[in-house]
Design a protein around this motif. Structure first.
Motif, PDB file in Angstrom:
ATOM      1  N   LYS A 317       0.808  -1.223   0.000  1.00  0.00           N
ATOM      2  CA  LYS A 317       0.000   0.000   0.000  1.00  0.00           C
ATOM      3  C   LYS A 317       0.839   1.270   0.000  1.00  0.00           C
ATOM      4  O   LYS A 317       0.505   2.240  -0.681  1.00  0.00           O
ATOM      5  CB  LYS A 317      -0.941  -0.011   1.207  1.00  0.00           C
ATOM      6  N   HIS A 322       5.119  -5.298  -5.662  1.00  0.00           N
ATOM      7  CA  HIS A 322       4.310  -6.478  -6.007  1.00  0.00           C
ATOM      8  C   HIS A 322       4.879  -7.698  -5.294  1.00  0.00           C
ATOM      9  O   HIS A 322       6.025  -8.082  -5.533  1.00  0.00           O
ATOM     10  CB  HIS A 322       4.324  -6.698  -7.519  1.00  0.00           C
ATOM     11  N   LYS A 346      -8.176 -15.583   2.674  1.00  0.00           N
ATOM     12  CA  LYS A 346      -8.276 -14.410   1.794  1.00  0.00           C
ATOM     13  C   LYS A 346      -6.942 -14.145   1.087  1.00  0.00           C
ATOM     14  O   LYS A 346      -6.913 -13.798  -0.100  1.00  0.00           O
ATOM     15  CB  LYS A 346      -8.690 -13.184   2.608  1.00  0.00           C
ATOM     16  N   GLN A 349      -6.502 -16.540  -1.782  1.00  0.00           N
ATOM     17  CA  GLN A 349      -7.314 -16.155  -2.933  1.00  0.00           C
ATOM     18  C   GLN A 349      -6.715 -14.939  -3.653  1.00  0.00           C
ATOM     19  O   GLN A 349      -6.647 -14.896  -4.879  1.00  0.00           O
ATOM     20  CB  GLN A 349      -8.748 -15.852  -2.484  1.00  0.00           C
ATOM     21  N   SER A 350      -6.284 -13.942  -2.871  1.00  0.00           N
ATOM     22  CA  SER A 350      -5.720 -12.739  -3.490  1.00  0.00           C
ATOM     23  C   SER A 350      -4.403 -13.035  -4.190  1.00  0.00           C
ATOM     24  O   SER A 350      -4.059 -12.381  -5.188  1.00  0.00           O
ATOM     25  CB  SER A 350      -5.511 -11.649  -2.429  1.00  0.00           C
ATOM     26  N   ASN A 353      -5.816 -14.327  -7.579  1.00  0.00           N
ATOM     27  CA  ASN A 353      -6.718 -13.446  -8.320  1.00  0.00           C
ATOM     28  C   ASN A 353      -6.177 -12.032  -8.493  1.00  0.00           C
ATOM     29  O   ASN A 353      -6.270 -11.446  -9.574  1.00  0.00           O
ATOM     30  CB  ASN A 353      -8.078 -13.387  -7.617  1.00  0.00           C
ATOM     31  N   GLU A 354      -5.612 -11.477  -7.420  1.00  0.00           N
ATOM     32  CA  GLU A 354      -5.165 -10.083  -7.466  1.00  0.00           C
ATOM     33  C   GLU A 354      -3.718  -9.939  -7.908  1.00  0.00           C
ATOM     34  O   GLU A 354      -3.375  -9.067  -8.719  1.00  0.00           O
ATOM     35  CB  GLU A 354      -5.347  -9.444  -6.083  1.00  0.00           C
ATOM     36  N   PHE A 355      -2.837 -10.810  -7.372  1.00  0.00           N
ATOM     37  CA  PHE A 355      -1.404 -10.651  -7.633  1.00  0.00           C
ATOM     38  C   PHE A 355      -0.867 -11.619  -8.688  1.00  0.00           C
ATOM     39  O   PHE A 355       0.314 -11.553  -9.032  1.00  0.00           O
ATOM     40  CB  PHE A 355      -0.622 -10.813  -6.324  1.00  0.00           C
ATOM     41  N   LYS A 356      -1.723 -12.527  -9.168  1.00  0.00           N
ATOM     42  CA  LYS A 356      -1.368 -13.442 -10.260  1.00  0.00           C
ATOM     43  C   LYS A 356      -0.139 -14.299  -9.944  1.00  0.00           C
ATOM     44  O   LYS A 356       0.679 -14.586 -10.818  1.00  0.00           O
ATOM     45  CB  LYS A 356      -1.135 -12.669 -11.567  1.00  0.00           C
TER      46      LYS A 356
END
Length: 470
Positions: A317, A322, A346, A349-350, A353-356
């Motif tokens: 943040k 990355h 979570k 999953q992230s 989905n979010e960070f590939k």
């Protein structure tokens, strides 16, 4: 970027901005619009130099397809590649694991008579090593007429990376002249093959080695990183040497690079000296993801799980970095130890989905450990059954440990049997299975597991403890 006035200006700009991805693409566009990669028949070196510089830039960014396309375009326009063309191409073939393409490049270089240039065969030695072909690497080396330090370093590194430290040492002893890369390659070889004490002894030899023929050798960044990593991987006795190396670095280096600082932070973190790890971390001006990973892992493995999570959130943040595979192993470990099931799920999953980031067996093992420690043994077992790959010993071992902790003997017995089939030479699996059966009074099965272990000639590894004085 304003349009440059000449091909020479474009070339100078390209060489100046070779490490800047956006600028390289912009200059490439100018080169294409002016047809500079296909013309200039009176002076062929200019297109060749353009191609070489562009290929070097793209391969440094990991854009292997662009590199290969440029080479095909080069041949289509009959622009002759030279010795400086092939190192980038060979590296690109290695990065995309194209062994056949690499062999083809070897043939191209051979037909064009470019193997006399030391950079080409040295690149080929590294390429064969990358693909695990030690015989091919040695064959290329033996065809070099007068190998120097550069070529010897390449074959030593090839042997070391493929687990043949003995041959690396033989080559080391035959060298008439050595440099810091030579010594570091052997140290790396020991470290990569788990011979950490040997790596440290070799480092000590390097530090005191000084004679008329070889001269003194001063460690570089790679040496520091490798030896500090070896210290961090020792079971005991690493602190004294680690502090000595830290002191030497302070006295002899003007500044610590990000990788030197990361290795130091990782060393102190693994030894449990979190204050020192944080101190080193704070002195690093430009931090990479690996630097954050070192501190996140240190917190996660020393009972400060919430601080590990806080560091992760600050990294993404505030710093905008990355996370990678290592980051999530550390985070899921922290969640497992703090029993933060919901947050850990979570994160998993992230990660995808979010960070590939594609999960590996380490991540699956951490998630099984997370659910198992929280007593969700059924969910952990179902999760293993739904994995896209076969579980290994670490994944099943996590579930077995949780079964033992929570007294789930039926599932524990099933998992224990699978583990023995998977790792028949690992004594811990027999002991765990015996203990599980003993806990529910199944003494016959408990004794059977022990007897099978003894009959197979498998000995239990003795335990020991070690304390540091802070």
């Amino acid at each position: 970027m304003p349009p440059p006035q000449s091909a020479e200006t474009l070339l100078q700009l390209l060489q100046h901005f070779i490490k800047h991805r956006i600028q390289v693409k912009q200059i490439h566009a100018h080169v294409i619009t002016r047809s500079l990669l296909s013309q200039d028949p009176f002076s062929k070196w200019k297109p060749t130099l353009f191609y070489n510089t562009l290929m070097r830039g793209y391969v440094s960014f990991g854009h292997t397809r662009h590199t290969c396309r440029l080479f095909k375009l080069m041949l289509a326009h009959q622009i002759p590649p030279n010795a400086h063309s092939f190192p980038s191409l060979i590296k690109a073939a290695g990065l995309c694991c194209a062994f056949r393409g690499a062999i083809s490049l070897h043939g191209q270089a051979l037909r064009r008579g470019l193997l006399a240039d030391p950079f080409v065969p040295t690149s080929l030695v590294g390429m064969y090593s990358l693909f695990g072909d030690g015989v091919g690497a040695r064959k290329v080396f033996d065809e070099i007429l007068s190998p120097g330090v550069f070529e010897y370093n390449a074959i030593i590194d090839a042997y070391a990376k493929n687990g043949d430290v003995g041959s690396a040492l033989v080559m080391f002893e035959t060298m008439r002249q050595r440099d810091v890369v030579t010594w570091t390659s052997v140290i790396n070889g020991f470290a990569k093959n788990g011979l950490f004490r040997e790596a440290i002894l070799f480092f000590k030899d390097m530090m005191v080695h000084d004679d008329v023929l070889h001269g003194s050798v001063r460690p570089n960044e790679a040496t520091y990183v490798s030896i500090l990593s070896s210290c961090a991987s020792l079971d005991c006795g690493a602190l004294v040497l680690g502090r000595q190396i830290h002191g030497y670095m302070i006295r002899n280096e003007l500044c610590f690079t990000v990788f030197m600082g990361t290795a130091l932070a990782d060393l102190y973190g693994k030894l449990g000296f979190l204050d020192k790890a944080v101190l080193v971390f704070n002195t690093i001006v430009f931090k990479e993801v690996c630097t954050w990973n070192a501190l996140i892992s240190a917190f996660a493995n020393n009972g400060r799980e919430k601080e590990a999570i806080h560091m992760f959130e600050k990294m993404i943040k505030v710093e905008g970095l990355h996370p990678n595979e290592v980051t999530f192993v550390a985070l899921l470990t922290a969640c497992a130890r703090a029993e933060l099931v919901e947050y850990g799920l979570k994160l998993f999953q992230s990660m995808q989905n979010e960070f590939k980031v594609v999960p590996r067996l380490e991540h699956y093992g951490c998630l099984v450990d997370l659910m198992g420690r929280a007593g969700l043994l059924g969910e952990a077992s179902d999760f293993i059954d739904g994995m896209p790959c076969e579980p290994d010993g670490s994944v099943l071992g996590s579930l077995l440990s949780s079964c033992t902790i929570h007294g789930e003997m039926r599932l524990g017995h099933e998992v224990g049997q699978k583990l023995i089939e998977l790792q028949p030479q690992y004594s811990g699996r027999y002991v765990a299975l015996s203990n599980i059966n003993a806990c529910v009074g199944r003494w016959d099965l408990a004794a059977y597991a022990r007897r099978v272990m003894v009959e197979a000639g498998i000995q239990k590894i003795p335990a020991y403890s070690w304390t540091y004085a802070k």
